[in-house]
Enzyme design. Structure first.
Site, PDB file in Angstrom:
ATOM      1  N   LYS A  34      63.302  43.137  30.771  1.00  0.00           N
ATOM      2  CA  LYS A  34      62.958  42.393  31.711  1.00  0.00           C
ATOM      3  C   LYS A  34      63.925  41.323  31.848  1.00  0.00           C
ATOM      4  O   LYS A  34      63.914  40.537  30.803  1.00  0.00           O
ATOM      5  CB  LYS A  34      61.660  41.850  31.828  1.00  0.00           C
ATOM      6  CG  LYS A  34      61.329  41.020  33.234  1.00  0.00           C
ATOM      7  CD  LYS A  34      59.965  40.799  33.299  1.00  0.00           C
ATOM      8  CE  LYS A  34      59.520  40.011  34.494  1.00  0.00           C
ATOM      9  NZ  LYS A  34      58.205  39.883  34.560  1.00  0.00           N
ATOM     10  N   ASP A  69      69.076  37.065  41.118  1.00  0.00           N
ATOM     11  CA  ASP A  69      70.026  37.422  40.009  1.00  0.00           C
ATOM     12  C   ASP A  69      69.783  38.548  38.846  1.00  0.00           C
ATOM     13  O   ASP A  69      70.603  38.846  38.256  1.00  0.00           O
ATOM     14  CB  ASP A  69      70.592  35.952  39.187  1.00  0.00           C
ATOM     15  CG  ASP A  69      69.424  35.252  38.779  1.00  0.00           C
ATOM     16  OD1 ASP A  69      68.222  36.116  38.481  1.00  0.00           O
ATOM     17  OD2 ASP A  69      69.600  34.243  38.302  1.00  0.00           O
ATOM     18  N   GLY A 104      63.741  44.603  40.375  1.00  0.00           N
ATOM     19  CA  GLY A 104      64.970  43.805  40.579  1.00  0.00           C
ATOM     20  C   GLY A 104      65.520  43.102  39.352  1.00  0.00           C
ATOM     21  O   GLY A 104      66.788  42.663  39.438  1.00  0.00           O
ATOM     22  N   ARG A 105      64.702  43.067  38.231  1.00  0.00           N
ATOM     23  CA  ARG A 105      65.149  42.342  37.246  1.00  0.00           C
ATOM     24  C   ARG A 105      64.426  43.134  35.915  1.00  0.00           C
ATOM     25  O   ARG A 105      64.580  42.584  34.763  1.00  0.00           O
ATOM     26  CB  ARG A 105      64.979  40.890  36.919  1.00  0.00           C
ATOM     27  CG  ARG A 105      63.468  40.557  36.973  1.00  0.00           C
ATOM     28  CD  ARG A 105      63.363  39.163  36.760  1.00  0.00           C
ATOM     29  NE  ARG A 105      62.064  38.427  37.140  1.00  0.00           N
ATOM     30  CZ  ARG A 105      61.721  37.193  36.630  1.00  0.00           C
ATOM     31  NH1 ARG A 105      62.669  36.629  36.053  1.00  0.00           N
ATOM     32  NH2 ARG A 105      60.743  36.894  37.297  1.00  0.00           N
ATOM     33  N   ASP A 112      52.671  45.516  44.147  1.00  0.00           N
ATOM     34  CA  ASP A 112      53.724  45.875  43.204  1.00  0.00           C
ATOM     35  C   ASP A 112      53.394  45.389  41.838  1.00  0.00           C
ATOM     36  O   ASP A 112      54.096  45.739  41.006  1.00  0.00           O
ATOM     37  CB  ASP A 112      55.095  45.470  43.698  1.00  0.00           C
ATOM     38  CG  ASP A 112      54.831  43.797  44.077  1.00  0.00           C
ATOM     39  OD1 ASP A 112      54.104  43.476  44.993  1.00  0.00           O
ATOM     40  OD2 ASP A 112      55.423  42.981  43.842  1.00  0.00           O
ATOM     41  N   ASN A 113      52.242  44.723  41.854  1.00  0.00           N
ATOM     42  CA  ASN A 113      52.098  44.181  40.540  1.00  0.00           C
ATOM     43  C   ASN A 113      50.645  44.693  39.844  1.00  0.00           C
ATOM     44  O   ASN A 113      50.061  44.212  38.934  1.00  0.00           O
ATOM     45  CB  ASN A 113      51.609  42.720  40.348  1.00  0.00           C
ATOM     46  CG  ASN A 113      53.167  41.949  40.713  1.00  0.00           C
ATOM     47  OD1 ASN A 113      54.197  42.501  40.329  1.00  0.00           O
ATOM     48  ND2 ASN A 113      53.224  40.696  40.976  1.00  0.00           N
TER      49      ASN A 113
HETATM   50  P1  AMP Z   1      57.411  39.414  41.045  1.00  0.00           P
HETATM   51  O1  AMP Z   1      56.927  38.498  42.116  1.00  0.00           O
HETATM   52  O2  AMP Z   1      58.079  38.879  39.898  1.00  0.00           O
HETATM   53  O3  AMP Z   1      56.424  40.519  40.718  1.00  0.00           O
HETATM   54  O4  AMP Z   1      58.654  40.163  41.825  1.00  0.00           O
HETATM   55  C1  AMP Z   1      58.690  40.631  43.252  1.00  0.00           C
HETATM   56  C2  AMP Z   1      59.909  41.352  43.256  1.00  0.00           C
HETATM   57  O5  AMP Z   1      61.005  40.513  43.150  1.00  0.00           O
HETATM   58  C3  AMP Z   1      60.243  42.716  42.427  1.00  0.00           C
HETATM   59  O6  AMP Z   1      61.040  43.642  42.890  1.00  0.00           O
HETATM   60  C4  AMP Z   1      61.045  41.713  40.942  1.00  0.00           C
HETATM   61  O7  AMP Z   1      61.799  42.850  40.469  1.00  0.00           O
HETATM   62  C5  AMP Z   1      61.937  40.876  41.983  1.00  0.00           C
HETATM   63  N1  AMP Z   1      62.437  39.827  41.396  1.00  0.00           N
HETATM   64  C6  AMP Z   1      61.721  38.858  40.909  1.00  0.00           C
HETATM   65  N2  AMP Z   1      62.535  37.761  40.215  1.00  0.00           N
HETATM   66  C7  AMP Z   1      63.774  38.417  40.155  1.00  0.00           C
HETATM   67  C8  AMP Z   1      65.189  38.057  39.899  1.00  0.00           C
HETATM   68  N3  AMP Z   1      65.258  37.034  39.016  1.00  0.00           N
HETATM   69  N4  AMP Z   1      66.102  38.944  39.987  1.00  0.00           N
HETATM   70  C9  AMP Z   1      66.026  39.944  40.607  1.00  0.00           C
HETATM   71  N5  AMP Z   1      64.949  40.510  41.242  1.00  0.00           N
HETATM   72  C10 AMP Z   1      63.822  39.780  40.977  1.00  0.00           C
HETATM   73 MG    MG Z   2      56.051  42.246  39.916  1.00  0.00          MG
END
Ligand code: AMP
Ligand code: MG
Length: 534
Positions: free
Chosen positions: A133, A145, A112-113, A280-281
């Site tokens: 990132k 965003d 997502g980012r 996913d992590n």
């Molecule tokens: P995370 O919890 O950071 O591993 O993110 C989980 C999901 O949310 C992943 O698909 C990320 O790419 C997405 N994500 C987290 N932060 C953002 C952001 N600011 N904009 C877009 N996607 C995000």
């Molecule tokens: Mg992640």
């Protein structure tokens, strides 16, 4: 601006984009949020930023890409790694993946980012994927965003490199760039969003594939693509496995289990808490990936989690990480089942390659932490258990305690009315050092001494083993926060100093001691960013 002339190292980067070449792409090119099926990724370009400036780069990672200092300091470097310029040979894309978040299937997530710029094959024939990132939205951004703020980017940049130098498998970080553009964030999720500086990290790894990349395909019943992605992964990232073997997928799963076991043992050794161990992590290569609300144990508290959104369930607390990794591997086993069709074999692989390897790895690691070259069940089970109980009885800094324990000459008789002077600096609350506590501690020292006398290891061998097992310097939560506060005011020296310090975490570095070999100061105990994060 530096021209990308043919002799300039950035122009000589050799791209070989196997992922986009060999796997199916989302046919839509429009950058809008959507469900993406039947493909592994979507092509998408980074969003341009107004005024990027380089905060820091990691020279060891630049070396991996055959980039010298001049290249990294060039304007072109900042343009490329802020996403403003795309080099010839790059083929930017975002990956499609799903995941189990906090134990529940969350459906499609995806980059997502994060935007992969391309894959480099370096002069040593190693493959490295470059990934930005925080470089803007992708089809997978859902309601967010696609941006990253300075504080989380500093944390990702520094921790990636700190982990590498600690010997913990991790994705790497090449650069940290201030975008010059503000990002709106509600840091405390309390309805008061504020503007924060935006930043972009360029991450580097042999692959950014996660368990979730396979899960999303299995969840959609797309066995054909699941097989294609698995075959691709094995060929590209596990080339030592014999692709023609009948049980190739099982062999591969087994290796993922072993790597994950080794990874978590390292986390437990250095006191790292990932904070969001969703599937996913979880890297398919067994790397630490996605530095979000991670934290480092300061006082030894196995129940501690740095993640405020996990403060009730404590699913991802320090001591739970071994079990959670296993839970995640069970999800991967379910995902790969259509390729293996043998639940018994998957279960026994999980038991042998994960559970057993994790348990024996953890035992040896804990033995090494106290200077024993191996763990003997009969004597050491109690010795280690008693020590970890003692560490919780009075608030004790994990890093300082183990490091200082090496300095204690265990052949000497100790004064049982106090804590040995070598260890006193590890304690947060002197009032907790009661006679009952001291009695228990000294009884432990006695058992510890006996254990050595029974073995053949010399005191200097013990010390050496401990000093390479127990780091002296880790990225304490408050240290990262201090560097962030400075950087937010335009002073990047804190980031540079920590990057330098954490290059040699096992070295004494006496000149750095006063400032960095210190337990968490009291002001940081409950300060946001220093104790809890979200
Ligand atoms: P995370 O919890 O950071 O591993 O993110 C989980 C999901 O949310 C992943 O698909 C990320 O790419 C997405 N994500 C987290 N932060 C953002 C952001 N600011 N904009 C877009 N996607 C995000
Ligand atoms: Mg992640």
């Amino acid at each position: 601006m530096t021209k990308n002339t043919p002799e300039f190292p950035l122009a000589k980067l050799h791209f070989d984009n196997a992922f986009t070449r060999e796997l199916p792409a989302d046919p839509l090119l429009e950058n809008m949020r959507r469900q993406v099926t039947g493909s592994c990724y979507s092509r998408v370009k980074p969003t341009k930023v107004a005024q990027p400036s380089l905060i820091a780069y990691a020279r060891e990672v630049a070396d991996l890409l055959d980039l010298d200092k001049d290249s990294c300091m060039s304007e072109l470097f900042t343009e490329v790694f802020s996403g403003n310029s795309i080099l010839t040979g790059m083929d930017p894309f975002a990956m499609c993946y799903g995941g189990h978040q906090f134990g529940n299937w969350a459906g499609q997530l995806g980059d997502g980012r994060a935007i992969n710029l391309g894959e480099i094959v370096n002069s040593r024939d190693e493959r490295w994927v470059l990934q930005l990132k925080g470089a803007g939205p992708t089809p997978y951004s859902r309601r967010a965003d696609g941006l990253a703020v300075l504080r989380s980017s500093v944390r990702e940049f520094l921790c990636s490199e700190a982990m590498y130098h600690l010997g913990v498998p991790t994705t790497r970080a090449l650069s940290l760039i201030d975008t010059g553009e503000p990002v709106l964030r509600d840091m405390f999720y309390d309805g008061h969003p504020e503007e924060e500086p935006g930043a972009i990290v360029c991450r580097v790894a042999p692959s950014f594939l996660r368990f979730g990349n396979y899960e999303i395909l299995a969840s959609r019943g797309d066995k054909e693509l699941l097989k294609r992605l698995a075959d691709y992964t094995i060929k590209t990232d596990f080339p030592h496995l014999d692709q023609t073997a009948e049980d190739i997928y099982l062999q591969w799963f087994s290796e993922v289990c072993s790597r994950t076991a080794r990874l978590i043992v390292h986390w437990m050794r250095v006191g790292f808490v990932h904070g969001v161990m969703n599937t996913d992590n979880m890297s398919i290569l067994g790397l630490t990936i996605d530095y979000g609300p991670y934290g480092w144990l300061e006082d030894y508290d196995p129940e501690w989690t740095p993640n405020t959104t996990d403060s009730v369930g404590k699913r991802y607390a320090f001591s739970n990480q071994g079990l959670i990794a296993q839970w995640n591997l069970v999800q991967l086993a379910n995902t790969l089942y259509p390729l293996i069709n043998d639940a018994t074999a998957l279960q026994s692989t999980l038991d042998n390659a994960y559970t057993r390897e994790f348990t024996s790895g953890w035992k040896t690691m804990m033995a090494n932490k106290i200077g024993l070259d191996r763990f003997i069940d009969e004597s050491d089970t109690h010795l280690i258990k008693e020590l970890t109980d003692i560490l919780q009885e009075a608030e004790t800094d994990m890093t300082i305690f183990f490091r200082q324990l090496a300095k204690l000459d265990i052949s000497e008789t100790l004064d049982i009315s106090q804590v040995p002077e070598q260890l006193i600096q590890a304690y947060y609350r002197p009032e907790q050092l009661t006679p009952v506590y001291l009695n228990r501690l000294h009884k432990w020292f006695k058992d510890y001494r006996h254990r050595f006398q029974a073995g053949s290891i010399t005191n200097s061998a013990r010390t050496a083993l401990m000093d390479r097992t127990n780091p002296k310097y880790v990225l304490r939560n408050y240290l990262a926060q201090e560097a962030i506060d400075k950087a937010a005011n335009g002073d990047n020296s804190g980031v540079h100093e920590l990057l330098e310090l954490l290059r040699r975490p096992y070295d004494e570095q006496p000149e750095m001691e006063k400032q960095y070999y210190r337990k968490r100061p009291e002001w940081a105990r409950h300060k946001p960013g220093c104790s809890m994060l979200s």
